[in-house]
Design a protein around this motif. Structure first.
Motif, mmCIF file in Angstrom:
data_model
loop_
_atom_site.group_PDB
_atom_site.id
_atom_site.type_symbol
_atom_site.label_atom_id
_atom_site.label_comp_id
_atom_site.label_asym_id
_atom_site.label_seq_id
_atom_site.Cartn_x
_atom_site.Cartn_y
_atom_site.Cartn_z
ATOM 1 N N GLU A 1 0.937 -1.200 -0.020
ATOM 2 C CA GLU A 1 0.023 -0.047 0.137
ATOM 3 C C GLU A 1 0.808 1.408 0.024
ATOM 4 O OE1 GLU A 1 -3.820 -0.306 1.735
ATOM 5 O OE2 GLU A 1 -3.327 1.449 3.098
ATOM 6 N N VAL A 2 0.572 2.088 -0.943
ATOM 7 C CA VAL A 2 1.368 3.169 -1.252
ATOM 8 C C VAL A 2 0.277 4.482 -1.000
ATOM 9 C CG1 VAL A 2 2.728 4.662 -2.795
ATOM 10 C CG2 VAL A 2 3.128 2.305 -2.607
ATOM 11 N N VAL A 3 0.570 5.722 -0.069
ATOM 12 C CA VAL A 3 -0.047 6.663 -0.146
ATOM 13 C C VAL A 3 0.385 7.964 -0.756
ATOM 14 C CG1 VAL A 3 -1.518 8.294 1.551
ATOM 15 C CG2 VAL A 3 -1.294 5.803 2.032
ATOM 16 N N LEU A 4 -0.209 8.428 -1.619
ATOM 17 C CA LEU A 4 0.565 9.587 -2.532
ATOM 18 C C LEU A 4 -0.505 10.876 -2.380
ATOM 19 C CD1 LEU A 4 2.096 7.593 -5.464
ATOM 20 C CD2 LEU A 4 3.406 8.967 -3.729
ATOM 21 N N VAL B 1 9.260 4.871 -11.471
ATOM 22 C CA VAL B 1 9.186 5.926 -10.681
ATOM 23 C C VAL B 1 9.449 5.305 -8.991
ATOM 24 C CG1 VAL B 1 7.899 7.428 -9.245
ATOM 25 C CG2 VAL B 1 7.456 7.260 -11.654
ATOM 26 N N ALA B 2 10.490 5.968 -8.409
ATOM 27 C CA ALA B 2 10.851 5.341 -7.062
ATOM 28 C C ALA B 2 10.208 6.149 -6.027
ATOM 29 C CB ALA B 2 12.448 5.357 -6.981
ATOM 30 N N LEU B 3 9.611 5.637 -5.130
ATOM 31 C CA LEU B 3 9.015 6.232 -3.872
ATOM 32 C C LEU B 3 9.618 5.796 -2.592
ATOM 33 C CD1 LEU B 3 5.301 5.303 -5.268
ATOM 34 C CD2 LEU B 3 6.566 7.676 -5.606
ATOM 35 N N ARG B 4 9.586 6.667 -1.651
ATOM 36 C CA ARG B 4 10.289 6.527 -0.272
ATOM 37 C C ARG B 4 9.140 6.636 0.648
ATOM 38 N NH1 ARG B 4 14.083 10.175 0.087
ATOM 39 N NH2 ARG B 4 15.566 9.212 -1.450
ATOM 40 N N ARG B 5 9.114 6.010 1.769
ATOM 41 C CA ARG B 5 8.073 6.212 2.827
ATOM 42 C C ARG B 5 8.584 7.474 3.795
ATOM 43 N NH1 ARG B 5 3.621 2.979 4.158
ATOM 44 N NH2 ARG B 5 2.935 3.844 6.174
ATOM 45 N N GLU B 6 7.779 8.221 3.922
ATOM 46 C CA GLU B 6 7.961 9.290 4.834
ATOM 47 C C GLU B 6 7.087 9.421 5.965
ATOM 48 O OE1 GLU B 6 10.093 13.046 3.713
ATOM 49 O OE2 GLU B 6 11.265 11.584 2.417
ATOM 50 N N GLY B 7 6.538 8.972 6.999
ATOM 51 C CA GLY B 7 5.591 9.045 7.695
ATOM 52 C C GLY B 7 4.505 8.314 7.260
ATOM 53 N N HIS C 1 3.997 8.416 1.134
ATOM 54 C CA HIS C 1 5.390 8.358 0.295
ATOM 55 C C HIS C 1 5.625 9.726 -0.431
ATOM 56 C CE1 HIS C 1 4.197 3.937 1.176
ATOM 57 N NE2 HIS C 1 5.534 3.598 0.797
ATOM 58 N N ARG C 2 6.847 9.578 -0.547
ATOM 59 C CA ARG C 2 7.462 10.790 -1.343
ATOM 60 C C ARG C 2 8.225 10.341 -2.461
ATOM 61 N NH1 ARG C 2 8.054 15.931 1.159
ATOM 62 N NH2 ARG C 2 10.144 16.273 0.334
#
Lengths: 203, 350
Positions: A36-39, A85-91, A94-95
């Motif tokens: 799960e990714v939140v954008l 596209v690469a995503l990194r979790r922050e809190g 994702h960013r």
């Protein structure tokens, strides 16, 4: 033994129907299995008024003015390139961490990689990072669609001299909850607008 | 335009009057030709009524679409497809060719819509070209199952649309478009099934194979090769015309258009000092006009005339202001055409 055209037509129609059912089941399984990714998302203009009831949005991150563009992104004026596209979790969300034409290279920037394109648009009052992940609409009934879209549009408008007139980006009021599949495909699971989550339901 | 039977009836009257055919054979000859099929008013009104009823149902469902649960919507879409396919199967069993063709084509188009609607109902993101290619494959499967040339034509057009959509996307352009396989397969089927509509779709698709492929930066030799290939295929279609009149005639026309078009494209971008290409193009166009007239093929003649005009304009443009040179070239070509015409006239029997 030979089969007549009537039997062949019926058999083909049944196989085609089952393939469509199979597609729905496969996508449902992949959607539930993925990470799960939140954008962040923004309302998007223009939209077609004749395409049914849905919320049109663009997955888009906005960073403070003067922020550096993540590595590998297309710039304003360049045609976006399809890659990873690469995503990194922050809190809780994702960013965007970067973009690369190869999956293995993109993985060096962030723990989640998705097939898509990303652009960096530096403006006077912020840096816009629109992402094309193949997910840009959420089909719901008309009342829900209008309510979600109104909430998305109530955020202040971010503008800059280089911005195309047709694009109307707003600051973050909502998030898309995506499922990042093993195949690198982004599948929409839900929208979160003003803290309220609306999930896709089968019924 | 008078049908073949009507023209035959007229010809028979003249032949009987001239004593070429015995009057007693008139009916026997006419019975070898099928009578014209005409749609009576009742059938036409029934068809219109059925279409309107279908439109009413679709409008009613569309008005309440968002209030219908997702699974019910999906079931409705599948039911519409299965109903059309089931109707086609029923028509096939009863030997009703036109009904089978219509219903199977409707089923193919409903399935194409079903792919899009399924994506919408369950929010399945995907590439539009994949949906169109999938719809094309489904239509092809239905066409082969029911031996339906109309459905096969729909399949070809869906595949062409898929290739065309792929060109506009972010995806890398397709070097080998699906049309490359679909066009010859459809051409072969059109000859096998003696189908003019399928031959039209195959010919149209064949012309688009190269524009749909990624030929950016490719040498002009590719276009020249295509022109040669289309010429060879046109010659083949011309050869089989006597045995496969309808579809072969249609394919012959499309292939000549392709040959002339690709030969014209091979000259794009040549520098203005090279007039060899437009001169050769002019000569080929003239040959196409002559061939079209000889074979009684209006499309080939028309293609030749259009090509002749285009080649003439390009030649004039390439020659710049040298009108005297242009006059000399045109005069030379005119003499050559006259000499060839004279030679042909001498060879033909009096």
């Amino acid at each position: 033994m030979t089969t007549g055209p009537a039997a062949r037509i019926l058999a083909t129609a049944v196989i085609l129907s089952l393939s469509l059912v199979g597609l729905v089941v496969h996508e449902g399984v992949e959607r539930s299995r993925g990470v799960e990714v939140v954008l962040p998302i923004a309302a998007y203009d223009p939209r077609s008024p004749l395409s049914g009831h849905y919320v049109a949005f663009s997955v888009e991150e906005v960073r403070p003015a003067g922020s550096a563009c993540p590595p590998g992104l297309s710039r304003l004026g360049e045609s976006p390139r399809l890659g990873w596209v690469a995503l990194r979790r922050e809190g809780a969300a994702h960013r965007l961490a970067g973009w690369a034409p190869e999956r293995a290279v993109a993985r060096k920037f962030g723990e989640v990689v998705l097939r898509g394109a990303a652009t960096c648009i530096p403006l006077d009052d912020g840096v816009r990072l629109p992402l094309d992940l193949g997910v840009d609409r959420f089909h719901v009934d008309q009342r829900q669609a209008q309510a979600i879209e109104a909430a998305l549009r109530s955020a202040p408008v971010l503008r800059g001299p280089a911005e195309p007139a047709a694009v109307n980006a707003v600051a973050v009021r909502g998030f898309a909850v995506l499922s990042a599949g093993r195949d690198g495909k982004a599948r929409l699971k839900a929208l979160i607008v003003d803290g309220r989550r609306t999930d896709l339901a089968w019924l | 335009m008078a049908s073949y039977r009507r023209r035959l009836e007229g010809d028979l009257e003249r032949w009987i009057a001239a004593g070429l055919v015995p009057a007693a054979n008139r009916e026997a000859i006419l019975q070898t030709v099928a009578a014209d099929r005409r749609l009576d008013a009742a059938t036409a009104l029934s068809a219109i009524g059925a279409f309107l009823a279908g439109a009413a149902v679709i409008a009613f469902v569309a008005a309440n679409w968002s209030d219908i649960p997702r699974l019910v919507r999906f079931t409705l879409v599948l039911a519409a497809f299965l109903a059309a396919a089931g109707g086609a199967a029923w028509a096939a069993r009863r030997g009703r060719e036109v009904t089978k063709n219509v219903l199977l084509s409707v089923a193919a188009l409903v399935f194409a819509a079903a792919i899009g609607l399924t994506g919408q109902i369950f929010d399945i993101a995907g590439r539009p070209q994949d949906a169109l290619h999938g719809a094309g494959l489904a239509a092809a499967a239905l066409a082969l199952a029911g031996r339906s040339s109309w459905t096969a034509a729909a399949a070809v057009l869906l595949i062409v649309a898929g290739d065309g959509y792929g060109q506009a996307s972010l995806e890398p352009r397709l070097w080998l478009p699906w049309t490359l396989a679909a066009a010859p397969a459809a051409a072969g089927l059109s000859l096998l099934w003696r189908s003019g509509p399928l031959a039209q779709a195959a010919g149209f698709a064949a012309l688009l194979v190269v524009p749909l492929a990624d030929l950016t930066g490719q040498p002009r030799a590719v276009y020249l090769l295509c022109a040669l290939l289309f010429t060879a295929l046109a010659a083949g279609a011309r050869l089989v015309r006597p045995r496969m009149e309808g579809p072969a005639t249609v394919l012959y026309g499309w292939l000549v258009i392709g040959a002339l078009g690709y030969f014209a494209a091979a000259g794009l971008g040549l520098d203005d000092t090279r007039i060899l290409h437009p001169v050769a193009w002019l000569a080929l166009s003239g040959a196409a006009v002559a061939l079209g007239r000889h074979d009684g093929h209006a499309v080939v003649t028309a293609a030749g005339v259009v090509s002749l005009i285009a080649a003439g304009l390009v030649l004039l443009f390439d020659l710049g202001v040298g009108l005297l040179t242009a006059a000399a070239v045109f005069a030379g070509l005119a003499v050559a055409a006259l000499v060839v015409a004279l030679a042909l006239r001498r060879r033909s029997p009096a």
